[in-house]
Design an enzyme around this catalytic site. Structure first.
Site, PDB file in Angstrom:
ATOM      1  N   ASP A  40      39.431  28.895  50.478  1.00  0.00           N
ATOM      2  CA  ASP A  40      39.105  30.159  49.829  1.00  0.00           C
ATOM      3  C   ASP A  40      37.715  30.137  49.184  1.00  0.00           C
ATOM      4  O   ASP A  40      37.561  30.472  48.024  1.00  0.00           O
ATOM      5  CB  ASP A  40      40.191  30.426  48.765  1.00  0.00           C
ATOM      6  CG  ASP A  40      40.086  31.783  48.118  1.00  0.00           C
ATOM      7  OD1 ASP A  40      39.677  32.738  48.791  1.00  0.00           O
ATOM      8  OD2 ASP A  40      40.419  31.887  46.918  1.00  0.00           O
TER       9      ASP A  40
ATOM     10  N   ASN B 190      42.971  18.656  47.870  1.00  0.00           N
ATOM     11  CA  ASN B 190      43.425  19.866  47.196  1.00  0.00           C
ATOM     12  C   ASN B 190      44.402  20.604  48.097  1.00  0.00           C
ATOM     13  O   ASN B 190      44.057  20.954  49.237  1.00  0.00           O
ATOM     14  CB  ASN B 190      42.247  20.789  46.884  1.00  0.00           C
ATOM     15  CG  ASN B 190      42.711  22.090  46.247  1.00  0.00           C
ATOM     16  OD1 ASN B 190      43.129  22.110  45.095  1.00  0.00           O
ATOM     17  ND2 ASN B 190      42.667  23.184  46.999  1.00  0.00           N
TER      18      ASN B 190
ATOM     19  N   ASN C 200      48.695  23.020  40.951  1.00  0.00           N
ATOM     20  CA  ASN C 200      48.146  24.375  40.982  1.00  0.00           C
ATOM     21  C   ASN C 200      49.325  25.337  40.996  1.00  0.00           C
ATOM     22  O   ASN C 200      50.154  25.274  41.904  1.00  0.00           O
ATOM     23  CB  ASN C 200      47.320  24.598  42.257  1.00  0.00           C
ATOM     24  CG  ASN C 200      46.047  23.772  42.286  1.00  0.00           C
ATOM     25  OD1 ASN C 200      45.699  23.133  41.301  1.00  0.00           O
ATOM     26  ND2 ASN C 200      45.349  23.800  43.405  1.00  0.00           N
TER      27      ASN C 200
ATOM     28  N   TYR D  90      50.694  29.462  40.296  1.00  0.00           N
ATOM     29  CA  TYR D  90      50.313  30.871  40.123  1.00  0.00           C
ATOM     30  C   TYR D  90      51.519  31.758  39.822  1.00  0.00           C
ATOM     31  O   TYR D  90      51.651  32.839  40.375  1.00  0.00           O
ATOM     32  CB  TYR D  90      49.568  31.345  41.377  1.00  0.00           C
ATOM     33  CG  TYR D  90      48.173  30.751  41.477  1.00  0.00           C
ATOM     34  CD1 TYR D  90      47.111  31.344  40.794  1.00  0.00           C
ATOM     35  CD2 TYR D  90      47.928  29.601  42.208  1.00  0.00           C
ATOM     36  CE1 TYR D  90      45.825  30.803  40.866  1.00  0.00           C
ATOM     37  CE2 TYR D  90      46.653  29.050  42.278  1.00  0.00           C
ATOM     38  CZ  TYR D  90      45.613  29.663  41.604  1.00  0.00           C
ATOM     39  OH  TYR D  90      44.352  29.137  41.669  1.00  0.00           O
TER      40      TYR D  90
ATOM     41  N   TYR E 114      50.618  35.030  42.416  1.00  0.00           N
ATOM     42  CA  TYR E 114      51.186  35.044  43.771  1.00  0.00           C
ATOM     43  C   TYR E 114      52.708  35.081  43.725  1.00  0.00           C
ATOM     44  O   TYR E 114      53.355  35.538  44.657  1.00  0.00           O
ATOM     45  CB  TYR E 114      50.722  33.818  44.569  1.00  0.00           C
ATOM     46  CG  TYR E 114      49.229  33.802  44.812  1.00  0.00           C
ATOM     47  CD1 TYR E 114      48.614  34.822  45.526  1.00  0.00           C
ATOM     48  CD2 TYR E 114      48.437  32.768  44.314  1.00  0.00           C
ATOM     49  CE1 TYR E 114      47.253  34.823  45.752  1.00  0.00           C
ATOM     50  CE2 TYR E 114      47.071  32.760  44.539  1.00  0.00           C
ATOM     51  CZ  TYR E 114      46.484  33.781  45.249  1.00  0.00           C
ATOM     52  OH  TYR E 114      45.127  33.783  45.468  1.00  0.00           O
TER      53      TYR E 114
ATOM     54  N   GLU F 293      44.982  24.339  38.440  1.00  0.00           N
ATOM     55  CA  GLU F 293      44.708  25.743  38.751  1.00  0.00           C
ATOM     56  C   GLU F 293      45.820  26.603  38.183  1.00  0.00           C
ATOM     57  O   GLU F 293      47.005  26.281  38.333  1.00  0.00           O
ATOM     58  CB  GLU F 293      44.624  26.003  40.266  1.00  0.00           C
ATOM     59  CG  GLU F 293      43.372  25.464  40.916  1.00  0.00           C
ATOM     60  CD  GLU F 293      43.225  25.870  42.383  1.00  0.00           C
ATOM     61  OE1 GLU F 293      43.749  26.947  42.764  1.00  0.00           O
ATOM     62  OE2 GLU F 293      42.606  25.111  43.143  1.00  0.00           O
TER      63      GLU F 293
ATOM     64  N   TRP G 224      41.747  28.335  36.669  1.00  0.00           N
ATOM     65  CA  TRP G 224      41.086  28.759  37.899  1.00  0.00           C
ATOM     66  C   TRP G 224      40.571  30.156  37.699  1.00  0.00           C
ATOM     67  O   TRP G 224      41.378  31.036  37.454  1.00  0.00           O
ATOM     68  CB  TRP G 224      42.052  28.719  39.088  1.00  0.00           C
ATOM     69  CG  TRP G 224      41.341  28.853  40.389  1.00  0.00           C
ATOM     70  CD1 TRP G 224      41.329  29.947  41.219  1.00  0.00           C
ATOM     71  CD2 TRP G 224      40.528  27.858  41.020  1.00  0.00           C
ATOM     72  NE1 TRP G 224      40.566  29.680  42.320  1.00  0.00           N
ATOM     73  CE2 TRP G 224      40.055  28.421  42.227  1.00  0.00           C
ATOM     74  CE3 TRP G 224      40.124  26.560  40.679  1.00  0.00           C
ATOM     75  CZ2 TRP G 224      39.202  27.717  43.097  1.00  0.00           C
ATOM     76  CZ3 TRP G 224      39.296  25.875  41.545  1.00  0.00           C
ATOM     77  CH2 TRP G 224      38.856  26.456  42.744  1.00  0.00           C
TER      78      TRP G 224
ATOM     79  N   LYS H 231      38.955  35.340  39.990  1.00  0.00           N
ATOM     80  CA  LYS H 231      39.747  34.673  38.962  1.00  0.00           C
ATOM     81  C   LYS H 231      38.892  34.039  37.871  1.00  0.00           C
ATOM     82  O   LYS H 231      39.409  33.318  37.020  1.00  0.00           O
ATOM     83  CB  LYS H 231      40.672  33.625  39.591  1.00  0.00           C
ATOM     84  CG  LYS H 231      41.731  34.246  40.490  1.00  0.00           C
ATOM     85  CD  LYS H 231      42.860  33.312  40.827  1.00  0.00           C
ATOM     86  CE  LYS H 231      43.814  33.949  41.811  1.00  0.00           C
ATOM     87  NZ  LYS H 231      43.248  34.133  43.167  1.00  0.00           N
TER      88      LYS H 231
HETATM   89  C1  BDP Z   1      44.363  27.794  45.579  1.00  0.00           C
HETATM   90  C2  BDP Z   1      43.124  27.072  46.056  1.00  0.00           C
HETATM   91  C3  BDP Z   1      41.831  27.706  45.602  1.00  0.00           C
HETATM   92  C4  BDP Z   1      41.932  29.220  45.648  1.00  0.00           C
HETATM   93  C5  BDP Z   1      43.035  29.638  44.704  1.00  0.00           C
HETATM   94  C6  BDP Z   1      43.204  31.159  44.644  1.00  0.00           C
HETATM   95  O1  BDP Z   1      43.141  25.709  45.693  1.00  0.00           O
HETATM   96  O2  BDP Z   1      40.763  27.229  46.370  1.00  0.00           O
HETATM   97  O3  BDP Z   1      40.727  29.854  45.365  1.00  0.00           O
HETATM   98  O4  BDP Z   1      44.261  29.080  45.111  1.00  0.00           O
HETATM   99  O5  BDP Z   1      44.040  31.675  45.375  1.00  0.00           O
HETATM  100  O6  BDP Z   1      45.207  27.944  46.664  1.00  0.00           O
HETATM  101  O7  BDP Z   1      42.509  31.815  43.898  1.00  0.00           O
END
Ligand code: BDP
Length: 599
Positions: free
Chosen positions: A167, A418, A473, A475, A479, A512, A557, A576
């Site tokens: 990304d 990552n 990481n 979210y 997400y 993240e 992030w 972000k």
């Molecule tokens: C993670 C990745 C990162 C993305 C982030 C996102 O490590 O590179 O930019 O999510 O979705 O999957 O913002």
């Protein structure tokens, strides 16, 4: 051992580093004609000018130029006023993305795979007094046998399109400074340091890699230039009484001078700044000088308007000032090793760095960030076209990164990947030797980690046992259960309770967590993409982190909005950032600042 030095270029009474940055000549080579037509010997047939260092993409006004994928060439004139006998000459690039072949006066001098670590070409036999032609054939295609991973698609007009499984925009070019380096024939190549602290004393064990049969003398000076310790020999120990330690956000640097001696004559000299400190993991704690540290900061990118991924001291300085303003103490070099200047500045500022190789895109999806953020796995290692070649390139990156960065006090640990696929036996077999390698070659044996996304869940992940501390990481609230922070919080806690139950006795760091946020959007009650939502999301995450004593860090992030490829999920890039791409704070930056004042 290397037959050339990758040490950061310095000038002194013996060595010289001449900066070659500026306006170079540049040409795209979509037909791959450059080699056949001997562009390196004859000069580029139709060059335009191009700044170095910078990405080429964002200086253009035409889409085909910005999005160009394939071969491209840079060249410049190098003036050598004299060629001194008994000296060696090198051209050193901080990086060329993603691969290159370097020519001096038409003769190939070096080749390098990987776009984020130095390229050194010895040109001693090729350099002439007066004008010399330095040419670089570079290429920015992505594949599944080198890192970062991706593929090349064809547009309707037949042109190539880089499609990263990641990304961030596939910025390319000569991103970092270029130097003509002169060293003596037999020179200091490298040095390693390890630290041991006792009450009022520091013991620094050193090992110098130097050519020739010379005496080695090592001297340590404090900030005022006073000699505090010295020793003789290629290996030895420096003992510092009442040392000033390098502390997090309270750095103190000494100057280490390595001298090669032939009797009273100094044959070579190298000066580097060092910080006396130890890092370790003990149970659930990350220790610097034996004291626990909670990591506060960001995943970043090398990314700015116009220069793209090119290094700029002004941008880096602004970023450190913003991070200091927020009371941060750490960042991860997501998703590749950064320009060496970042580490030198972090050494000065007392920031910790999780140093990451470009082991990104090891999950086959153009929108990996979506699939992984939501926990939808994509395969990789099982059907990778040539996993041995990929591993060879990945190993080279780990080795080159650790060799380059091992003496920086700021570097806390190494990140091997990552958001890779980590749920198959094949992934474990792939990563285990990379973890071993990092442990073996770092003289300071710093912790080694990898960064896990949601599908690498506790019950499926085969790779977390390889890690000295676990990076997640997550979210929840973006997400997963976006727009429903209460529901997201419950799901987040449910997952964390499972990790807690496992009682792994290692630190966890959130590498993240974040929400895309438009700096123009306000909404009450909040909605996704609004500034209010970003702040509320952060508060929810903090309350979850604080429930678990093993959570020992939070790297949001992202530090700033950054450029990505185009698509329906990205509004001219990833938003972000806690700062805009112009490095102005969004509202949530104040939320972080307040928390990190006391955390
Ligand atoms: C993670 C990745 C990162 C993305 C982030 C996102 O490590 O590179 O930019 O999510 O979705 O999957 O913002």
């Amino acid at each position: 051992m290397l037959n050339f030095s990758e040490l950061y270029p310095v000038s002194n009474e013996i060595r010289q580093a001449q900066l070659l940055d500026g306006l170079w000549r540049f040409q795209f080579d979509p037909q791959e004609a450059g080699e056949k037509e001997q562009w390196a010997a004859r000069g580029l047939p139709a060059p335009i000018s191009m700044p170095v260092p910078a990405s080429f993409a964002d200086v253009f006004t035409e889409a085909w130029q910005r999005d160009y994928c394939g071969d491209f060439w840079y060249e410049t004139d190098v003036y050598a006023q004299e060629i001194r006998p008994g000296q060696r000459y090198f051209i050193r690039f901080g990086s060329v993305t993603h691969r290159c072949r370097v020519y001096m006066n038409g003769v190939p001098a070096a080749e390098h795979e990987g776009g984020f670590l130095p390229v050194v070409a010895e040109v001693t036999a090729l350099l002439r007094p007066g004008r010399n032609l330095l040419s670089v054939k570079a290429n920015n295609e992505l594949n599944e046998t080198s890192i970062p991973c991706g593929t090349v698609l064809r547009r309707a007009d037949g042109s190539k399109q880089a499609a990263g499984y990641f990304d961030f925009f596939n910025y390319s070019g000569i991103h970092r400074s270029v130097c003509l380096v002169r060293t003596p024939e037999e020179a200091i190549q490298d040095y390693d340091l390890t630290y041991r602290l006792e009450e009022n004393r520091a013991f620094i064990n050193y090992s110098v890699d130097a050519e020739g049969d010379y005496g080695v003398c090592v001297e340590l000076r404090d900030r005022d230039g006073a000699l505090v310790a010295s020793a003789q020999g290629k290996t030895g120990e420096l003992i510092v009484e009442n040392p000033r330690l390098w502390q997090v956000r309270n750095a103190y640097l000494y100057t280490l001078t390595v001298l090669l001696k032939k009797g009273a004559q100094t044959v070579d000299r190298y000066d580097g700044k060092i910080g006396i400190r130890t890092v370790a993991i003990e149970n659930e704690k990350i220790l610097v000088n034996g004291q626990p540290v909670y990591l506060k900061g960001f995943g970043k990118h090398e990314d700015a308007d116009i220069i793209g991924r090119g290094f700029s001291y002004a941008v880096a300085k602004r970023d450190f000032e913003c991070m200091k303003w927020l009371n941060a103490n750490c960042f991860r070099t997501s998703h590749y090793p950064y320009a060496e200047e970042w580490y030198r500045m972090a050494d000065e500022e007392g920031f910790l760095i999780i140093d990451e190789v470009p082991g990104v895109g090891m999950m086959r999806s153009i929108a990996n960030f979506l699939a992984s953020g939501a926990g939808k796995s994509n395969g990789f290692f099982g059907d990778c076209p040539d996993v041995n070649l990929l591993l060879k390139n990945h190993k080279a990156a780990v080795e080159e990164m650790i060799r380059r960065d091992k003496n920086h006090p700021s570097v806390l640990g190494w990140s091997i990947f990552n958001e890779a696929e980590t749920i198959t036996q094949a992934s474990h077999d792939y990563f285990a030797p990379l973890f071993d390698l990092a442990r073996e070659i770092d003289p300071q044996h710093r912790p080694v980690t990898g960064v896990l996304e949601k599908t690498s869940s506790l019950d499926r992940c085969q790779c977390y046992p390889l890690m000295d501390f676990i990076c997640l990481n997550r979210y929840y609230g973006w997400y997963i259960s976006g727009g429903d922070l209460k529901g997201a919080e419950a799901q987040f806690i449910e997952e964390m309770d499972q990790w807690a139950e496992k009682n792994l006795r290692v630190p966890f760091v959130f590498t993240e967590f974040g929400t895309d946020t438009l700096d123009t959007l306000h909404k009450l009650p909040s909605v996704m993409w609004s500034q209010e939502y970003q702040s509320e999301y952060m508060d929810m995450n903090f309350s979850v982190f604080d429930r678990y004593a093993f959570v020992q860090g939070e790297l949001a992030w992202n530090f700033a909005d950054f450029q990505t490829g185009q698509g329906v999920f990205r509004v001219n890039g990833n938003k972000k950032g806690l700062f805009t791409r112009a490095r102005q704070p969004k509202d949530a930056a104040y939320t972080m600042k307040k928390r990190w004042e006391v955390k």
